[in-house]
Design an enzyme around this catalytic site. Structure first.
Site, short mmCIF file in Angstrom:
data_model
loop_
_atom_site.label_atom_id
_atom_site.label_comp_id
_atom_site.label_asym_id
_atom_site.label_seq_id
_atom_site.Cartn_x
_atom_site.Cartn_y
_atom_site.Cartn_z
N HIS A 93 9.78 -0.13 24.52
CA HIS A 93 10.28 -1.18 24.96
C HIS A 93 11.70 -1.48 25.03
CE1 HIS A 93 11.30 -5.73 24.03
NE2 HIS A 93 9.77 -5.87 24.28
N ASP A 118 8.87 2.07 15.78
CA ASP A 118 8.91 0.48 16.17
C ASP A 118 7.41 0.27 15.75
OD1 ASP A 118 8.27 -1.70 17.53
OD2 ASP A 118 9.33 -1.08 19.29
N GLN A 136 3.78 -3.59 17.67
CA GLN A 136 2.53 -3.70 18.25
C GLN A 136 1.33 -3.31 17.37
OE1 GLN A 136 1.69 -5.60 20.72
NE2 GLN A 136 3.72 -5.85 21.59
N LYS A 176 4.51 -11.62 15.82
CA LYS A 176 3.33 -10.62 16.54
C LYS A 176 2.19 -10.57 15.51
CE LYS A 176 6.52 -8.38 19.59
NZ LYS A 176 6.33 -8.78 20.87
N CYS A 220 9.41 -6.10 29.62
CA CYS A 220 10.53 -5.29 28.77
C CYS A 220 10.08 -3.89 28.64
CB CYS A 220 10.68 -6.01 27.46
SG CYS A 220 11.28 -7.56 27.50
N1 PLP Z 1 9.09 -3.33 20.40
C1 PLP Z 1 7.86 -3.71 21.03
C2 PLP Z 1 6.77 -2.44 21.13
C3 PLP Z 1 7.47 -4.67 21.43
O1 PLP Z 1 6.32 -5.08 21.94
C4 PLP Z 1 8.36 -5.94 21.33
C5 PLP Z 1 8.11 -7.26 21.67
O2 PLP Z 1 7.42 -7.57 22.63
C6 PLP Z 1 9.68 -5.55 20.56
C7 PLP Z 1 10.05 -4.08 19.90
C8 PLP Z 1 10.64 -6.77 20.37
O3 PLP Z 1 10.21 -7.69 19.46
P1 PLP Z 1 11.02 -8.78 19.08
O4 PLP Z 1 11.21 -9.50 20.42
O5 PLP Z 1 10.13 -9.57 18.29
O6 PLP Z 1 12.31 -8.48 18.38
#
Ligand code: PLP
Length: 398
Positions: free
Chosen positions: A111, A188, A191, A214, A355
């Site tokens: 992402h 990270d 998900q 999430k 993203c």
């Molecule tokens: N990392 C992953 C794998 C994501 O799916 C997302 C959000 O879709 C993020 C990071 C960013 O999360 P946040 O927008 O809650 O900071």
């Protein structure tokens, strides 16, 4: 379960954008409004009873979330979400300790939240950013990863579960080999948290990032897990009130973690809502049952999509077994057109690049449609979206 979520009482729609954000159960909304209605006060500062109550609620939330991932409470740092947690590591650890020529390894699956902070360090500090490539089926090429590792590698930062393909990273392999060359690992887990149990003890990562929204919790709060063994290396991300031990006109020293890492008035109601979300997961969701349920939904959807002229992304066998989302692309139609048609039928999906522009480029496409599940989605809902997708394809040459 759907009836636990006021959103579904107020909206008649099929919601399949759970990888972006989940709906909130009533207990989360109630916990937050009850805090504002009954207990609202600043934390850590007031000497009156109400402020003490608010502090206890806030710190109880931290303890509950720490227990959820198997951490000590002082290792759980509240952030705005995953994005801020990763930026935190980039600013407060990498920027402090890494020098030109040091290498950071990420993957082609990431992402933007786990790409752009490292690109900035590449531009400003001369850090070398390397990508573990994906293979044809979207899985990571671990052989290339092993070749990339050297004593120059200082950090490996990778996703637990891809937010486009839904595939899972072999974190055991990544972490074991990163540690063997002395590199640290940031995971990270944005998900992962609403779909599988994540134990920091088993994982053995050096940082873990995730977002409450999430996993049935509120927006505006997430976690950076900073284990005790890393805390002496991690500087405060922001400085100001609430994080100091002492301040004089030209000197300041820091409080102990976790306060050291939480400058300013924290997101108190959000932390309380986050705890309610974790309690909800603990009492209503068995991750083993959920995995089987989501595999049924994913398997059924993939089998149906295989009859349509679309390209389904990712390692399909793995997804049928343990996925919770399905993304697909069409040669002839933009994902926005497909999503707009579904929206007319009161079905919400995500369309675009999610993203993850570099991953889409690597796959030779610009955009895709993503259908992502949460614990409340049902087999009947999947039949309904399949029917609408078939109608759409019969009306167009997709
Ligand atoms: N990392 C992953 C794998 C994501 O799916 C997302 C959000 O879709 C993020 C990071 C960013 O999360 P946040 O927008 O809650 O900071």
């Amino acid at each position: 379960m759907l009836m636990d979520f006021p959103f579904f009482r107020n909206n008649k729609l099929l919601y399949f954008d759970n990888a972006a954000t989940t709906q909130k159960p009533g207990v989360v909304i109630d916990a937050m409004s009850s805090f504002y209605a009954r207990h609202n006060a600043p934390v850590h500062r007031g000497v009156y009873a109400l402020a003490e109550e608010a502090t206890i609620l806030y710190e109880d939330a931290r303890s509950a979330i720490a227990q959820f991932i198997g951490a000590y409470p002082d290792e759980v740092i509240f952030t705005k979400g995953t994005t801020e947690a990763i930026n935190f590591v980039a600013s407060s650890w990498a920027q402090v300790h890494l020098k030109a020529g040091d290498e950071i390894i990420i993957t082609e699956l990431e992402h933007h939240a786990n790409i752009v902070p490292w690109i900035r360090l590449e531009k400003t500090r001369g850090i070398v950013l390397k990508y573990i490539p994906i293979k044809e089926d979207g899985t990571l090429d671990y052989a290339v990863y092993l070749e990339m590792l050297s004593e120059k590698t200082k950090l490996v930062s990778c996703t637990h579960t891809s937010n486009v393909l839904g595939s899972h990273t072999d974190l055991d392999l990544i972490i074991e080999h990163a540690h063997s060359v002395g590199a640290y690992v940031l995971v990270d887990a944005a998900q992962a948290m609403a779909h599988s149990s994540v134990s920091v003890q088993e994982l053995n990562a050096d940082f873990l990032a995730f977002s409450a929204h999430k996993m049935f919790g509120p927006t505006g709060i997430g976690v950076l897990y900073v284990p005790r063994h890393m805390q002496s290396q991690v500087e405060p991300y922001q400085v100001g009130g609430g994080m100091v031990y002492s301040v004089d006109f030209h000197e300041a020293s820091w409080a102990k973690p976790p306060q050291r890492y939480e400058a300013g008035t924290p997101p108190i109601a959000e932390a309380i809502g986050f705890k309610a979300a974790v309690d909800y997961i603990n009492t209503h969701i068995s991750f083993d049952d959920l995995k089987a349920h989501e595999a049924r939904l994913t398997g059924r959807l993939i089998n149906a999509l295989q009859h349509l002229p679309v390209r389904i992304l990712g390692p399909l066998d793995e997804l049928k077994h343990s996925g919770h989302m399905v993304s697909f692309a069409s040669e002839n139609l933009h994902s926005h057109d497909i999503a707009a048609y579904l929206d007319k039928h009161r079905i919400a999906v995500r369309a675009g690049n999610h993203c993850a522009k570099p991953l889409h480029r690597r796959l030779g496409i610009t955009d895709s449609v993503r259908i992502s599940f949460a614990a409340y989605n049902t087999e009947d809902e999947v039949e309904q979206i399949i029917e609408v997708l078939f109608q759409f394809c019969n009306s167009k040459y997709v």
